[in-house]
Design an enzyme around this catalytic site. Structure first.
Site, PDB file in Angstrom:
ATOM      1  N   PHE A 133       0.862  -1.189   0.000  1.00 24.05           N
ATOM      2  CA  PHE A 133       0.000   0.000   0.000  1.00 24.05           C
ATOM      3  C   PHE A 133       0.899   1.241   0.000  1.00 24.05           C
ATOM      4  CE2 PHE A 133      -2.576   3.181   2.292  1.00 24.05           C
ATOM      5  CZ  PHE A 133      -3.754   3.121   1.571  1.00 24.05           C
ATOM      6  N   ALA A 162       1.383   4.021   1.498  1.00 23.21           N
ATOM      7  CA  ALA A 162       1.942   4.607   2.714  1.00 23.21           C
ATOM      8  C   ALA A 162       2.798   3.640   3.527  1.00 23.21           C
ATOM      9  CB  ALA A 162       0.815   5.153   3.595  1.00 23.21           C
ATOM     10  N   LYS A 163       2.913   2.384   3.094  1.00 24.70           N
ATOM     11  CA  LYS A 163       3.753   1.428   3.790  1.00 24.70           C
ATOM     12  C   LYS A 163       5.236   1.769   3.563  1.00 24.70           C
ATOM     13  CE  LYS A 163       0.622  -1.393   5.539  1.00 24.70           C
ATOM     14  NZ  LYS A 163      -0.623  -0.667   5.326  1.00 24.70           N
ATOM     15  N   PRO A 164       6.136   1.236   4.388  1.00 23.29           N
ATOM     16  CA  PRO A 164       7.562   1.549   4.207  1.00 23.29           C
ATOM     17  C   PRO A 164       8.056   1.320   2.778  1.00 23.29           C
ATOM     18  CG  PRO A 164       7.260   0.501   6.327  1.00 23.29           C
ATOM     19  CD  PRO A 164       5.916   0.456   5.631  1.00 23.29           C
TER      20      PRO A 164
END
Length: 367
Positions: free
Chosen positions: A183, A185-187
């Protein structure tokens, strides 16, 4: 000053030429489904994680579904997990007709408390799903020992923790199957939805590879009931670029976390993140606990500092899980943390000026 919580645009601009070229290459070939970039990504992920088999898929949620389908989770089965997580962890269990059985969390790591797992095991228990919350793996020594003792499978929900480690092993290479999310916004994020499953078990890998394309053994021949769970080629192309720089991004996230901690560690009215000595975190979030969260969030917002709450209501109190029969007070640590937790801006591109500004304003309003 106005702070960007995730700085996704900053990252895009940093790698813009390579990302645009990678996307354009897919467009030129018009090979949008299962293009060569998918294979390239899976090989790179395998090298990065040291997992023997990697299967990319359409989301972190679908990664969990694939993992549970691969170990033949059926209606009536029970899976032990945490109530303090994003709903996908338990939602996918329920989606397959199985029952999520919740266990309270450790008050320091916010991950499932392994000391409480064994008492919840029944003849119906088939698996344990620990969640690597905020980027840090659970205590996999204890969890794996319990699983081995009771002949249970372990599926790691690593949606927030790609690149983290436990005992110097990436959490993608732990458990029977590990999952992650890409996704945005994940790292490590793509430009839409995406995910992956990891395993060292060749049989499970073959099964999940088939299940993500409707259970096909070959075209129009279906060995399993599967799903349309493929990762889009364009998203793979984006990830192929970003993965090259991911070690650097992880190091920068750690630097941001260290700067926060050094400046805030002596503030008695704040509870800071705790990382187990056997683990490293990918720092998907930098989450602190405060007593007067609403007023602090409001004050920070007025000063241009966004915050987030992951998560304001534990799963056992969600309306959709009323049928499980849980009530307020059943998992007191999860309930307490949900009332106090608050995430500060966290990304690799926060400047010292921005970090100092956030810290200054937080200290002022949290006194």
């Amino acid at each position: 000053m106005k702070i960007d919580f995730a700085k996704l645009q900053d990252q895009y601009q940093l790698y813009k030429l390579e990302i645009d070229e990678a996307i354009q290459s897919v467009l030129n070939k018009s090979n949008y489904i299962m293009g060569e970039e998918i294979t390239e990504l899976e090989e790179s992920l395998k090298e990065f994680t040291k997992a023997k088999f990697v299967i990319s898929c359409s989301s972190g949620t679908d990664a969990l579904l694939l993992a549970m389908m691969a170990i033949d989770i059926k209606p009536g089965d029970e899976i032990i997990t945490t109530p303090f997580t994003f709903i996908a962890t338990a939602e996918t269990i329920a989606f397959l007709g199985a029952t999520p059985v919740f266990v309270d969390i450790d008050e320091r790591t916010y991950n499932i408390n392994p000391d409480l797992i064994e008492e919840k095991i029944t003849s119906k228990t088939k698996a344990i799903i620990p969640v690597s919350l905020y980027g840090q793996p659970s205590d996999m020594n204890k969890i794996q020992n319990i699983a081995n003792k009771h002949n249970l499978k372990v599926i790691i929900d690593g949606a927030q923790s790609f690149g983290s480690t436990f005992n110097n092993i990436t959490d993608s290479a732990l458990g029977d199957i590990s999952t992650t999310s890409f996704f945005p916004a994940k790292p490590l994020g793509c430009f839409g939805d995406g995910g992956a499953v990891f395993t060292d078990n060749e049989e499970l890998a073959k099964k999940m590879r088939s299940m993500r394309v409707h259970g096909q053994s070959k075209r129009y021949h279906h060995k399993y009931i599967g799903m349309g769970g493929r990762l889009d080629t364009i998203q793979a192309a984006v990830l192929n670029v970003k993965l090259k720089y991911y070690e650097k991004d992880l190091a920068l996230r750690q630097e941001v976390a260290t700067k926060y901690t050094k400046s805030l560690e002596n503030k008695s009215n704040l509870i800071l993140p705790f990382v187990d000595e056997n683990a490293t975190s990918s720092w998907a979030q930098y989450s602190i606990r405060v007593k007067n969260r609403d007023s602090i969030q409001s004050s920070l917002k007025e000063n241009g500092i966004p915050t987030a709450v992951h998560y304001p209501m534990p799963l056992h109190l969600q309306e959709c899980f009323e049928y499980l029969g849980y009530k307020k007070g059943d998992f007191p640590i999860s309930e307490l943390v949900s009332e106090e937790i608050m995430s500060l801006p966290m990304n690799p591109y926060l400047t010292d000026e921005e970090i100092n500004y956030i810290i200054k304003k937080l200290i002022k309003c949290a006194v």
